[in-house]
Every structure is written in C-alpha cells, then in structure tokens.
Write a protein that holds these residues in place. Structure first.
Motif, PDB file in Angstrom:
ATOM      1  N   TYR A  28       0.847  -1.187   0.000  1.00  0.00           N
ATOM      2  CA  TYR A  28       0.000   0.000   0.000  1.00  0.00           C
ATOM      3  C   TYR A  28       0.882   1.237   0.000  1.00  0.00           C
ATOM      4  O   TYR A  28       1.834   1.329   0.771  1.00  0.00           O
ATOM      5  N   HIS A  88       0.153  10.534  10.508  1.00  0.00           N
ATOM      6  CA  HIS A  88      -0.667   9.720   9.605  1.00  0.00           C
ATOM      7  C   HIS A  88      -0.505   8.210   9.825  1.00  0.00           C
ATOM      8  O   HIS A  88      -1.487   7.502  10.067  1.00  0.00           O
ATOM      9  N   GLU A 139      -2.924   5.389  11.528  1.00  0.00           N
ATOM     10  CA  GLU A 139      -3.410   4.235  10.760  1.00  0.00           C
ATOM     11  C   GLU A 139      -3.222   2.943  11.562  1.00  0.00           C
ATOM     12  O   GLU A 139      -4.105   2.087  11.613  1.00  0.00           O
ATOM     13  N   CYS A 190      -7.102   5.947   4.806  1.00  0.00           N
ATOM     14  CA  CYS A 190      -6.050   5.006   4.395  1.00  0.00           C
ATOM     15  C   CYS A 190      -6.203   3.647   5.083  1.00  0.00           C
ATOM     16  O   CYS A 190      -5.968   2.613   4.462  1.00  0.00           O
ATOM     17  N   CYS A 206       0.668   5.481   0.135  1.00  0.00           N
ATOM     18  CA  CYS A 206      -0.186   6.659   0.303  1.00  0.00           C
ATOM     19  C   CYS A 206      -0.059   7.519  -0.936  1.00  0.00           C
ATOM     20  O   CYS A 206       1.028   7.965  -1.300  1.00  0.00           O
ATOM     21  N   TRP A 224      -8.728  12.095   7.321  1.00  0.00           N
ATOM     22  CA  TRP A 224      -7.749  11.582   6.353  1.00  0.00           C
ATOM     23  C   TRP A 224      -7.149  10.244   6.792  1.00  0.00           C
ATOM     24  O   TRP A 224      -7.008   9.311   6.002  1.00  0.00           O
TER      25      TRP A 224
END
Ligand code: ZN
Length: 466
Positions: A26, A237, A241, A212, A28, A208
């Motif tokens: 994955y 971030h 997550e 993700c 971003c 945000w």
C-alpha cells in the motif's frame, strides 16, 4: 536475499512476504487539492523502484495507491475557487496520472478514491466505537481515544509522557508535540460547505487517517506486507493508521514500513507552502526531459535527502544520454570477439547490480557498477572488440536493467507548453487551408522556441532541439 529498512524496527530486515511469491503493498497516494510537485514525485518514483525491483525478483505485486479526494485541503481549495469538490479534484487527478505516466511509473493495481469508500469508513468507525476506542465529542465529531491503544507511538517512537489524553485535534495534520485524540469522523460545519455525507454516525465527512486504514484493508486484507510513504507521514498519519487498524483487527497491520526522505531546495524541504517547488511541467517547459527528471529523483538512495539543483538535473540528463548513446553504439558495433574478458565483466556487473538493489534498494551502488561497465565496454569497442553477438548480449543485459531504471530506449511523449500547442493547432488549420506561407512562418516561430516539427504520414511529430 532482499533486505529492506523497516521504520518500525529502525533496522534492515530480511524481506519475507506473508504469502510466498506475492507482495501486498500500500502506498499513500496524492491529496488532489493542487498539482503534485517533484518532491511528491520523488516518493512515487522510490515506490516505483521498489515495485519494479520486487517484480524483477519474481514477486507478483498487488499495489494499492489511494487518492485523497476529500480532506481539509481539498475542501478548502475547492471552496476558495468556488467549484464543487469533484470538479476541483478531477483536474489534479488527471494531471497526476499524466505526470506519473511521463515519469514511467508503473500502474498500481487499484487506485481507490476516498469519496467512493465512505460507507466502509462509517462501518469502520462503528466498530471502533463498539470496541471502546472511539467516542463522540460535543459537536458530533468522533475521535479516536489514543489512551486506549497501548502501543500508540510505536512507529514514531514517541514517549508516552508526550501524550495528552483527552486533548483533541480535528485537523488532519499536526505536529508530534500534539499527540492528541484525532478525528475519525468530522461533524459538518459551515467551512465544509456542501461537502458532507448523511450517515448512521451523523452528517459529516471522514478524517484523512481513517481513509487510508479503510482502503488499504479493503483491498489487501488485515495485514499488509509493505506500507510506504514520505517520512512526513510517519507522524501522525501512519501512527494513526496503526492505531485504527490494529484496534479493529487485533492483528499486526503492516510488516514492513518504508519511508522516503525529502527532496530539498537550498536546505529546505520542497513544499507547496514554502513556495520553493517545481512541478514536472515546470521542468519540461524549461526544456528538460522526463527521463532526466526520473533519473534525478531515483538516483539518490531513498533514505537520503536529495538536494534539487538545476546542475544536478543537467548531470542527470548527461547520465541518461550516456546510457542511450551506449545502447545505440551497441546496435552498430561489429568488431572482433572480446572473449572471456567481456563475459566475466557481464557476470560481475550483473551480480553487483543485483546485490546492491537487494540491499535496501542501494541504487547509488547499482548505478556505479552500471556506469563502470559502460566505460569498460566502450573501451573494448574503441579497441575494435565486441562482435555482433556479444553486442546483442550486452544490449539485452542493459534492457534487463532498464526494467528497473526505465530511462533507456524509446522516449515517452512529453507535454508541450500551451503556447506551442496553440501554434501547432494554428499551423494545422493553415495547412488544411493550403496556406503554406503561414504554415511555414508558424513552423519557424516554433523552431525559435526550441521545438522542431516534422510532418509525417501519421500526423505532425515534434522533438526538442538538442
Ligand atoms: Zn495514507
């Protein structure tokens, strides 16, 4: 054996995927509020190098790259411009794909958009609330309670006393000093305008970080092999997550965290808000080619800062040219056999190139061995050595390396500045009207701007004056 530097352990680790021969990755993707600049693309080029190297090593890669098409910045920018969110982001999504293609970045398997996954996000927030990791604040927004997740801070190595339980932050980006409860779901307020979803958990929009977690797990499962992004994403971030995903599944979210360093300009990070940035189009308009830009962004190891200068871009251009001139030379070479010396050199070069990239993508070392090889074979050719068959074999090896580098061979079509596109259009109109005089005048004007036109059977082609 491939080894990758894992931000979680701060060490190089042997890469072992969950499932043999397959990699779930994955990355971003862009927040499409404005044009991505080459600092952003440095990260995407590093991820492309990683992807290509995994494929070279015979892994089947499933890569998911999200598009953040709703967040604080996209909403603010579309409101300032006075257009609907979807209209605003489309322009930048299109530009992103075009620039990505020009930089020879391979296609990911899935490009999920946040706005198309709101239902899944709502379900995810409901799970977090059921499990006691999330709570609703007075304004209706839903926050993640970081005091409930005992491993909070494990990626960014934050010390627990820095946490401020109960203090909340609603914006998507914030500093490490503010390790606060963060917004999973943001209740609508007037700054959101017409951007909201009416859902079971209220009228509002996702945060945000939530986007993700939800999109990566939807397409790749509870645990991913590799998750990557720029170093600026480590906190908050990626930390957030982890907190979200692991709270829901009870499983490890990611096995290998990879982070790319900044592109710098005169000692500062290239960033929109500092005004010190270039887009790919800016550089093409100045006459540089896409392969030089790709080479520049790729050729410094991803964990080192790269200082952008026009001198380094020119050097990148020269390096790419050397490789391509060498390739051309190989198509003509017809000397006597170079024998064992060449065979040995090829074996050693291939080994050095592969060993370097297996070592956490040490591209600098890989390129050094490649250029030594080019120099040595050029010397052999100068001495009248290297026969046809050998030249073919060398060429094959170069093209094999180019599966990783993607800077050799055919040049991709590049963007032309708008004024030249307009001139070409005018000239076409003149030609259709058989007004050859005007057509020639326009061709001359375009030539003076550094572009050579050729009329071919399949239409008008162009190239830059070298
Ligand atoms: Zn992300």
């Amino acid at each position: 054996m491939l080894r990758l530097f894992n931000t979680m352990s701060r060490k190089k680790e042997k890469f072992v995927p969950l499932e043999q021969g397959k990699v779930k990755m994955y990355t971003c993707g862009p927040t499409v509020w404005d044009y991505a600049h080459i600092g952003n693309f440095r990260t995407y080029v590093f991820q492309d190098l990683l992807r290509r190297w995994l494929e070279y090593r015979s892994y089947t890669v499933t890569q998911v790259m999200n598009l953040t098409d709703v967040d604080d910045r996209t909403i603010k920018a579309s409101r300032e411009r006075g257009v609907p969110l979807g209209v605003h982001t489309k322009q930048y999504i299109d530009a992103f794909f075009e620039h990505k293609r020009l930089l020879n970045i391979e296609e990911a398997e899935v490009y999920p958009r946040a706005t198309e996954h709101v239902n899944e996000m709502v379900e995810f927030v409901k799970k977090l609330m059921e499990k006691g990791y999330a709570y609703r604040a007075e304004d209706g927004s839903i926050y993640y309670d970081i005091s409930k997740f005992k491993d909070y801070g494990k990626l960014s190595k934050m010390r627990l006393y820095e946490l401020k339980p109960g203090a909340r932050v609603k914006v998507d980006t914030y500093e490490k000093e503010q390790a606060w409860d963060f917004a999973l779901w943001k209740a609508w307020d007037e700054t959101d305008g017409d951007v909201f979803w009416e859902t079971e958990i209220g009228k509002g929009r996702p945060g945000w970080h939530l986007e993700c977690s939800v999109m990566s797990m939807k397409y790749l499962g509870d645990t991913l092999d590799i998750h990557s992004g720029g170093v600026d994403l480590i906190f908050p971030h990626h930390e957030n997550e982890i907190a979200q995903s692991e709270a829901v599944t009870g499983q490890r979210f990611v096995n290998y965290w990879l982070h790319g360093e900044y592109l710098m300009v005169e000692g500062e990070r290239m960033a929109k808000h500092l005004g010190n940035y270039y887009t790919l189009k800016d550089l093409l308009d100045k006459g540089y080619n896409t392969r030089a830009v790709r080479y520049l962004l790729m050729s410094t190891h991803y964990r080192q800062q790269l200082n952008f200068t026009f001198d380094s871009l020119k050097a990148a251009e020269k390096a790419v040219e050397r490789l391509n001139i060498f390739l051309e030379r190989l198509t003509e070479t017809n000397g006597k056999t170079a024998g064992q010396e060449l065979k040995k050199l090829m074996t050693a070069t291939r080994k050095d190139f592969e060993t370097a990239l297996d070592d956490d993508l040490n591209i600098t070392k890989a390129l050094a061995s490649l250029f030594d090889f080019v120099r040595d074979v050029n010397r052999m050719i100068d001495q009248g050595e290297v026969n046809r068959k050998e030249a073919e074999a060398v060429r094959d090896m170069m093209m094999r390396f180019d599966r990783i580098l993607a800077v050799m061979g055919e040049v991709k079509k590049e963007l032309l500045p708008k004024d030249i596109e307009d001139l070409i259009q005018k000239r076409e109109t003149a030609r259709e009207a058989k007004d050859w005089k005007t057509a020639d005048e326009i061709r001359q004007r375009i030539y003076e701007k550094g572009i050579i036109l050729e009329d071919t059977a399949t239409g008008v082609k162009w190239r830059r004056k070298s």
